[in-house]
Design a protein around this motif. Structure first.
Motif: not given
Length: 520
Positions: A60, A226, A228, A233-234, A236, A247, A250, A254, A440, A443
């Protein structure tokens, strides 16, 4: 086994997690070539823990690259802008309130065409497909590589945006498209701004995601990775390439998620003290409180989800100056990543907040003997000023006068050693310095529905239940384990003057990432 990485402007942090246990962690300088810094950080945690790359199930990554690129106006593409709204919403053209220097970067490729919906999903006017095709032809002639498509009330019904995307791709071929109903929320101007921001990052997003892929290939890690989002949350890699704007911010998110995880406290204030700034936010049920107002990014108003974070000019490298009247000033300047060269405690000639923490006796770094010339009066006043800044920031983020816990994370957490007014306890958890990478690594996957519903027609309970099920379905489709899904937030906002008891309804859920699904 999973690895969490946070790529910041100064440092790249990495942690190796085995279940809930931190096996290894490290900080490495961020490099111009993104992949080099990640490679070094991940290689170090694998070496320190004696874990082989084939044992890693998932990676992540959190990054500030896209935020920094937009704020600094670099690596941005010119954007084709298509607004589907006529005969409504034509009074204010796209980009009207953007700062001149960034509006110029976007170019002059704006088209307003017929189409759009009403607040409840009914068609306001049919989509003018010929106009969309003509737009596409003109953009193709101009060599435009990315297009932002925004439709009237597309958050309620995104069909016209999807149809416009289909027509544009048929005409232009390999072109990047950004759809507003997948980026922002209700409010066409701010949602359009966020979509344009996303579109101008299309080239950079491909470059950064490929750099991440290259780093993992170099390390012989075959596990999926992935990235974050700014809600903790994540998503792909393919989704990040298409929607890098999600992002933004983020990094603080995190850190806050990591703080909740390390401390075991789900409702508290969090202060992430870095080298240059302190980011203060509020945890609600283990996730950052989201901003309820339009968010200004690089001078542009947007309305996509962002954490409610207060940034203060205080960090471990903050410069302290003294004028002729013996008055002390903290910041806003910082020595940042040059702390080890410029701070007095490390042999430099600049007085910083880290020097004060060492001189006061509650931090043990560098050589304290180099601070012998500092008077007790200066030290005491500087320590008081540091704590006052954090007290004031915390007070601004609280919603009541009741004292609550404050979790300190980040390398600059050594600056605090006193009780703070309005704070019930100050907590510095183990591994606080790499809370962002831990955030991260833990997540989750989220599903969110943001729509407008006429309660008088479908009923409140029925409407909420439908939205919940849609959010759960969305989370599962993104890889969440159904049995772990929890409801994070339900928000209802009545719309004044709209008929049929119209309410803007937002439902958000999150669940753990299914490792078995992604490795299958």
């Amino acid at each position: 086994m999973r690895i969490g990485v946070d790529v910041g402007g100064t440092n790249t942090d990495a942690v190796l997690m085995n279940g809930d246990n931190v096996l290894a962690s490290c900080k490495q300088p961020t490099t111009d070539n993104v992949s080099d810094g990640i490679t070094r950080a991940v290689h170090k945690v694998l070496t320190d823990s004696n874990v082989s790359p084939d044992q890693i199930q998932c990676v992540m990554i959190g990054t500030t690259h896209f935020t920094n690129a937009f704020v600094e106006r670099r690596n941005l593409l010119e954007v084709g802008i298509v607004r589907i709204c006529l005969p409504a919403a034509k009074g204010i053209p796209p980009l009207l309130d953007w700062p001149e220097e960034i509006r110029t970067k976007m170019g002059d490729h704006q088209f307003v065409v017929q189409g759009g919906y009403q607040f409840d999903g009914r068609v306001n006017s049919t989509l003018d497909e010929k106009a969309i095709i003509n737009c596409a032809k003109k953009l193709k002639k101009r060599g435009i590589k990315t297009v932002a498509i925004t439709g009237l009330f597309s958050t309620v019904n995104g069909e016209m945006e999807l149809r416009a995307e289909e027509l544009i791709k048929q005409e232009m071929g390999d072109v990047a498209t950004s759809l507003s109903h997948k980026v922002g929320r209700s409010g066409i101007l701010e949602r359009e701004n966020a979509t344009i921001m996303n579109a101008c990052l299309a080239d950079l997003s491909s470059h950064v995601v490929n750099a991440f892929r290259d780093a993992l290939i170099t390390l012989n890690i075959n596990a999926p990775f992935f990235i974050s989002q700014n809600d903790g949350t994540l998503m792909d890699a393919d989704h990040v390439e298409k929607y890098p704007v999600l992002t933004f911010a983020s990094g603080p998110t995190n850190s806050m998620r990591g703080a909740a995880y390390l401390s075991g406290i789900k409702d508290a204030l969090v202060a992430d003290i870095g080298g240059t700034t302190t980011d203060i936010g509020m945890l609600n049920n283990g996730f950052p409180r989201e901003s309820s107002v339009t968010v200004d990014i690089g001078g542009v108003r947007t309305n996509f989800r962002m954490p409610d974070v207060l940034a203060l000019p205080l960090g471990g490298g903050t410069v302290i100056t003294q004028n002729a009247n013996d008055e002390l000033t903290l910041g806003p300047h910082s020595v940042g990543y040059q702390l080890l060269e410029k701070a007095k405690v490390f042999g430099g000639d600049t007085l910083t907040t880290t020097d004060i923490a060492v001189a006061a006796g509650y931090a043990d770094v560098g050589n304290q003997a180099r601070l012998a010339d500092l008077s007790t009066n200066v030290i005491d006043r500087a320590v008081s000023a540091i704590h006052q800044i954090i007290e004031d920031g915390s007070d601004r983020m609280k919603v009541s006068g009741t004292p609550i816990p404050l979790i300190l994370v980040g390398g600059g957490s050594i600056l605090v050693n006193r009780d703070l007014a309005g704070i019930s306890e100050v907590i510095i958890p183990k591994h606080a310095e790499v809370a962002n990478a831990i955030g991260a690594s833990i997540a989750q996957v989220a599903g969110e529905i943001d729509t407008v519903i006429a309660y008088d027609k479908v009923g409140r309970e029925n409407a909420i239940e439908q939205a919940k099920q849609q959010a759960i379905k969305k989370a599962i489709s993104l890889g969440a384990i159904e049995s772990t899904i929890e409801f994070l937030d339900i928000e209802e906002t009545p719309l004044s003057y709209a008929p049929d008891g119209a309410v803007r309804l937002r439902v958000k859920v999150a669940g753990d990432l299914s490792i078995t699904t992604i490795t299958a």
